[in-house]
Design a protein around this motif. Structure first.
Motif, mmCIF file in Angstrom:
data_model
loop_
_atom_site.group_PDB
_atom_site.id
_atom_site.type_symbol
_atom_site.label_atom_id
_atom_site.label_comp_id
_atom_site.label_asym_id
_atom_site.label_seq_id
_atom_site.Cartn_x
_atom_site.Cartn_y
_atom_site.Cartn_z
ATOM 1 N N LEU A 25 0.857 -1.184 0.000
ATOM 2 C CA LEU A 25 0.000 0.000 0.000
ATOM 3 C C LEU A 25 0.894 1.235 0.000
ATOM 4 O O LEU A 25 1.654 1.467 0.943
ATOM 5 N N ASP A 26 0.819 2.009 -1.066
ATOM 6 C CA ASP A 26 1.654 3.199 -1.166
ATOM 7 C C ASP A 26 1.185 4.273 -0.190
ATOM 8 O O ASP A 26 -0.029 4.516 -0.059
ATOM 9 N N PRO A 27 2.109 4.918 0.479
ATOM 10 C CA PRO A 27 1.728 6.036 1.362
ATOM 11 C C PRO A 27 1.431 7.284 0.538
ATOM 12 O O PRO A 27 1.855 7.426 -0.606
ATOM 13 N N GLY A 28 0.724 8.198 1.149
ATOM 14 C CA GLY A 28 0.490 9.496 0.520
ATOM 15 C C GLY A 28 -0.350 9.434 -0.739
ATOM 16 O O GLY A 28 -0.105 10.196 -1.690
ATOM 17 N N LEU A 29 -1.351 8.563 -0.777
ATOM 18 C CA LEU A 29 -2.214 8.470 -1.949
ATOM 19 C C LEU A 29 -3.019 9.756 -2.131
ATOM 20 O O LEU A 29 -3.450 10.385 -1.159
ATOM 21 N N SER A 30 -3.244 10.126 -3.384
ATOM 22 C CA SER A 30 -4.017 11.322 -3.694
ATOM 23 C C SER A 30 -5.463 11.159 -3.220
ATOM 24 O O SER A 30 -6.052 10.083 -3.318
ATOM 25 N N ARG A 31 -6.016 12.255 -2.719
ATOM 26 C CA ARG A 31 -7.401 12.214 -2.262
ATOM 27 C C ARG A 31 -8.386 12.078 -3.425
ATOM 28 O O ARG A 31 -9.467 11.509 -3.262
ATOM 29 N N TRP A 32 -8.040 12.655 -4.593
ATOM 30 C CA TRP A 32 -9.028 12.755 -5.666
ATOM 31 C C TRP A 32 -8.690 11.963 -6.916
ATOM 32 O O TRP A 32 -9.550 11.745 -7.761
ATOM 33 N N LEU A 33 -7.429 11.530 -7.068
ATOM 34 C CA LEU A 33 -7.014 10.893 -8.319
ATOM 35 C C LEU A 33 -7.859 9.655 -8.639
ATOM 36 O O LEU A 33 -8.101 9.345 -9.811
ATOM 37 N N TRP A 34 -8.306 8.947 -7.619
ATOM 38 C CA TRP A 34 -9.067 7.715 -7.854
ATOM 39 C C TRP A 34 -10.363 7.976 -8.629
ATOM 40 O O TRP A 34 -10.897 7.072 -9.279
ATOM 41 N N LEU A 35 -10.844 9.230 -8.600
ATOM 42 C CA LEU A 35 -12.079 9.552 -9.307
ATOM 43 C C LEU A 35 -11.907 9.518 -10.821
ATOM 44 O O LEU A 35 -12.894 9.365 -11.555
ATOM 45 N N VAL A 36 -10.686 9.682 -11.297
ATOM 46 C CA VAL A 36 -10.452 9.743 -12.746
ATOM 47 C C VAL A 36 -9.567 8.618 -13.260
ATOM 48 O O VAL A 36 -9.198 8.603 -14.432
ATOM 49 N N LYS A 37 -9.221 7.669 -12.404
ATOM 50 C CA LYS A 37 -8.336 6.593 -12.856
ATOM 51 C C LYS A 37 -8.966 5.752 -13.967
ATOM 52 O O LYS A 37 -8.253 5.182 -14.787
ATOM 53 N N TRP A 38 -10.283 5.648 -13.981
ATOM 54 C CA TRP A 38 -10.954 4.907 -15.053
ATOM 55 C C TRP A 38 -10.606 5.518 -16.408
ATOM 56 O O TRP A 38 -10.469 4.809 -17.408
ATOM 57 N N PHE A 39 -10.462 6.852 -16.422
ATOM 58 C CA PHE A 39 -10.130 7.548 -17.664
ATOM 59 C C PHE A 39 -8.645 7.415 -17.979
ATOM 60 O O PHE A 39 -8.255 7.163 -19.127
ATOM 61 N N LEU A 40 -7.820 7.562 -16.973
ATOM 62 C CA LEU A 40 -6.374 7.472 -17.190
ATOM 63 C C LEU A 40 -5.958 6.080 -17.654
ATOM 64 O O LEU A 40 -4.948 5.941 -18.358
ATOM 65 N N ALA A 41 -6.709 5.079 -17.273
ATOM 66 C CA ALA A 41 -6.346 3.704 -17.618
ATOM 67 C C ALA A 41 -6.871 3.260 -18.977
ATOM 68 O O ALA A 41 -6.627 2.118 -19.380
ATOM 69 N N ILE A 42 -7.574 4.121 -19.695
ATOM 70 C CA ILE A 42 -8.145 3.733 -20.985
ATOM 71 C C ILE A 42 -7.099 3.174 -21.942
ATOM 72 O O ILE A 42 -7.347 2.157 -22.614
ATOM 73 N N PRO A 43 -5.900 3.785 -22.069
ATOM 74 C CA PRO A 43 -4.899 3.171 -22.961
ATOM 75 C C PRO A 43 -4.583 1.726 -22.593
ATOM 76 O O PRO A 43 -4.408 0.879 -23.472
ATOM 77 N N HIS A 44 -4.522 1.432 -21.302
ATOM 78 C CA HIS A 44 -4.271 0.052 -20.873
ATOM 79 C C HIS A 44 -5.438 -0.855 -21.250
ATOM 80 O O HIS A 44 -5.236 -1.991 -21.689
ATOM 81 N N TYR A 45 -6.650 -0.373 -21.055
ATOM 82 C CA TYR A 45 -7.810 -1.195 -21.401
ATOM 83 C C TYR A 45 -7.812 -1.549 -22.887
ATOM 84 O O TYR A 45 -8.141 -2.680 -23.266
ATOM 85 N N LEU A 46 -7.433 -0.585 -23.721
ATOM 86 C CA LEU A 46 -7.412 -0.843 -25.161
ATOM 87 C C LEU A 46 -6.359 -1.890 -25.511
ATOM 88 O O LEU A 46 -6.617 -2.814 -26.279
ATOM 89 N N VAL A 47 -5.165 -1.742 -24.944
ATOM 90 C CA VAL A 47 -4.104 -2.708 -25.229
ATOM 91 C C VAL A 47 -4.478 -4.086 -24.691
ATOM 92 O O VAL A 47 -4.305 -5.113 -25.365
ATOM 93 N N LEU A 48 -5.019 -4.125 -23.479
ATOM 94 C CA LEU A 48 -5.376 -5.416 -22.881
ATOM 95 C C LEU A 48 -6.483 -6.129 -23.653
ATOM 96 O O LEU A 48 -6.514 -7.362 -23.703
ATOM 97 N N ALA A 49 -7.367 -5.372 -24.253
ATOM 98 C CA ALA A 49 -8.426 -6.005 -25.053
ATOM 99 C C ALA A 49 -7.816 -6.855 -26.158
ATOM 100 O O ALA A 49 -8.291 -7.965 -26.450
ATOM 101 N N PHE A 50 -6.738 -6.360 -26.766
ATOM 102 C CA PHE A 50 -6.068 -7.129 -27.819
ATOM 103 C C PHE A 50 -5.213 -8.244 -27.227
ATOM 104 O O PHE A 50 -5.146 -9.346 -27.769
ATOM 105 N N LEU A 51 -4.549 -7.964 -26.103
ATOM 106 C CA LEU A 51 -3.718 -9.004 -25.489
ATOM 107 C C LEU A 51 -4.554 -10.198 -25.033
ATOM 108 O O LEU A 51 -4.100 -11.345 -25.101
ATOM 109 N N TRP A 52 -5.777 -9.926 -24.586
ATOM 110 C CA TRP A 52 -6.621 -11.038 -24.150
ATOM 111 C C TRP A 52 -7.060 -11.912 -25.323
ATOM 112 O O TRP A 52 -7.376 -13.093 -25.137
ATOM 113 N N LEU A 53 -7.098 -11.350 -26.524
ATOM 114 C CA LEU A 53 -7.343 -12.203 -27.689
ATOM 115 C C LEU A 53 -6.221 -13.229 -27.827
ATOM 116 O O LEU A 53 -6.462 -14.419 -28.056
#
Length: 461
Positions: free
Chosen positions: A16-44
């Motif tokens: 568990l990392d210390p000093g986590l941002s209070r608000w960043l978790w609200l937008v991580k779904w958006f920040l992770a979109i590039p990973h979701y796109l790549v993983l969609a192909f990797l799962w194929l």
């Protein structure tokens, strides 16, 4: 500092990392979109390699090492993204785009390579033996975003079920207090670890049955900490390079696309062989239509061949037949002629979209006798047969006595003589694409495996 773990061959570690941002978790779904796109192909690629591994284990008792490394890499990548996002929210460090172990990242996954796997268990463990775990993991993870796919079974994580609920609680705690409750972290990691163990078992990566044990916390039970620098990686071991990963992704896309095209051709060939009536027509099911005017007007069908001397030309559809269950008048004519005929007639325009019938009522008076009109390309009572031709065409249905309220059931039929050759072409073309995709994937796996062996030999000497 390194850790050493014994016990179950799937090792899940997280801090568990210390000093986590209070608000960043609200937008991580958006920040992770590039990973979701790549993983969609990797799962194929994961899905295809899992099927190949299934048969390799069935006949040889071994999981090909190159395929194993790739699939473990996909699980690692997915676990890191889940840990960053809504499988834990326990780090703000952006996940690396990597299939490798990445030991410096706060979340790691290692699966011990099995030298031998049971040929009998491979037939039942992923769908039968794992069922009790599927029920438990389903409660944990609900309908989220990852963990593994194997021969039709999907286990998901990060975004639903109890894990998703507790992670939202952790996010709210971060927002208001700036702290991630340690007890909540330990509990979430216990569920994540359980899901990943089941994922590895369902993915045929181990014969060791997952324990019905809730091992909470960031470290595996029995893990010891060693105060020494991690060993340097063996030289000459490129393994799954970006180029080989891209080859797998392209190959998987070709394979799945080819399978879809070939499957479409197979369905067409089945319909051509089994669904024709005694006269050789393919038929839709009869549908009920009811209009309050004097006529029903059925849209506009545009028929165009690519060229006058194209191979299929006007013979691709052949004769078309419209049949009613009563003695209504049915006429087919060019759209412009129908528009003029119905311009002053009270009628209903019929449109069909996704099996839903809609009516647009047009005002007017009674129609002229349709049987005396000369513009019909084909007409008849209760049934009409027409040979398809180029142009814009419209079908019209009226009561034989030209009375208001047209209520009937209609079925469309067609010869479609081109169905068989087109279906065969799709099967052949799809097969070529599928074989090409499989060759690309296996070539990447073979070169990755050869590179690994060469690197191991180099490190030994």
């Amino acid at each position: 500092m390194t850790t050493a773990a014994a016990g179950y061959p799937v090792h899940v570690h997280a801090r568990l990392d210390p000093g986590l941002s209070r608000w960043l978790w609200l937008v991580k779904w958006f920040l992770a979109i590039p990973h979701y796109l790549v993983l969609a192909f990797l799962w194929l690629g994961f899905a295809v390699f899992s099927v190949v591994a299934f048969f390799a284990i069935l006949f040889t008792g071994r999981y090909p090492r190159a395929l194993f490394d790739f699939n473990v890499g996909v699980l690692r990548w997915s676990w890191r993204v889940a840990y960053y996002t809504y499988g834990a929210l326990a780090t703000d460090r952006y996940p690396p785009f990597s299939l490798g172990a990445e030991p410096d990242y706060p979340a790691t996954l290692d699966i011990a390579y099995p030298e031998h796997l049971s040929r009998g268990l491979v037939l039942v463990k992923w769908w039968l033996l794992a069922v009790p775990h599927y029920l438990i993991v389903g409660f944990f993870v609900g309908g989220g975003t990852y963990v593994t796919y194997q021969a039709g079974e999907t286990i998901r994580n990060a975004g639903g079920g109890l894990i998703g609920l507790l992670v939202v609680f952790a996010g709210v705690a971060l927002l208001f207090t700036g702290k991630y409750p340690k007890s909540l972290f330990d509990f979430v990691l216990g569920m994540d670890r359980w899901a990943l163990r089941v994922a590895a078992y369902a993915g045929l990566m181990t014969d060791a049955y997952p324990p019905f044990r809730f091992d909470s916390g960031g470290d595996e039970p029995g893990t010891t900490t060693i105060d020494q620098a991690p060993p340097a990686p063996a030289p000459g071991h490129p393994g799954w390079t970006p180029g080989r990963v891209i080859s797998v992704v392209i190959g998987a896309l070709l394979l799945i696309t080819g399978a879809a095209i070939g499957g479409t051709g197979g369905f067409g060939l089945w319909a051509d062989s089994t669904q024709r009536d005694a006269a050789g027509f393919l038929s839709t099911r009869a549908e009920s239509f009811r209009g309050t005017g004097y006529a029903l007007e059925f849209g506009t069908v545009e028929l165009r061949w690519t060229d006058a001397d194209w191979g299929l030309a006007d013979s691709w559809l052949g004769e078309v037949r419209v049949k009613a269950d009563d003695d209504v008048f049915i006429g087919i004519a060019r759209t412009d002629d129908v528009t003029r005929y119905l311009s002053d007639v009270e009628h209903d325009e019929v449109t069909m979209a996704q099996s839903r019938v809609s009516y647009l009522h047009r005002g007017g008076g009674a129609p002229a006798d349709p049987a005396t009109q000369t513009f019909w390309a084909a007409s008849g009572t209760g049934e009409v047969t027409w040979r398809a031709d180029q142009g814009n065409w419209t079908a019209v249905v009226l009561n034989a006595d030209r009375s208001r309220v047209v209520d009937t059931r209609l079925a469309a039929q067609a010869e479609v003589p081109a169905l068989r050759p087109v279906s065969i072409g799709l099967i052949v073309g799809g097969g070529v694409l599928a074989v090409l995709g499989l060759v690309l994937m296996l070539a990447a796996a073979l070169t990755a495996g050869r590179s690994r062996r060469d690197g191991t030999a180099a490190s030994v000497t």
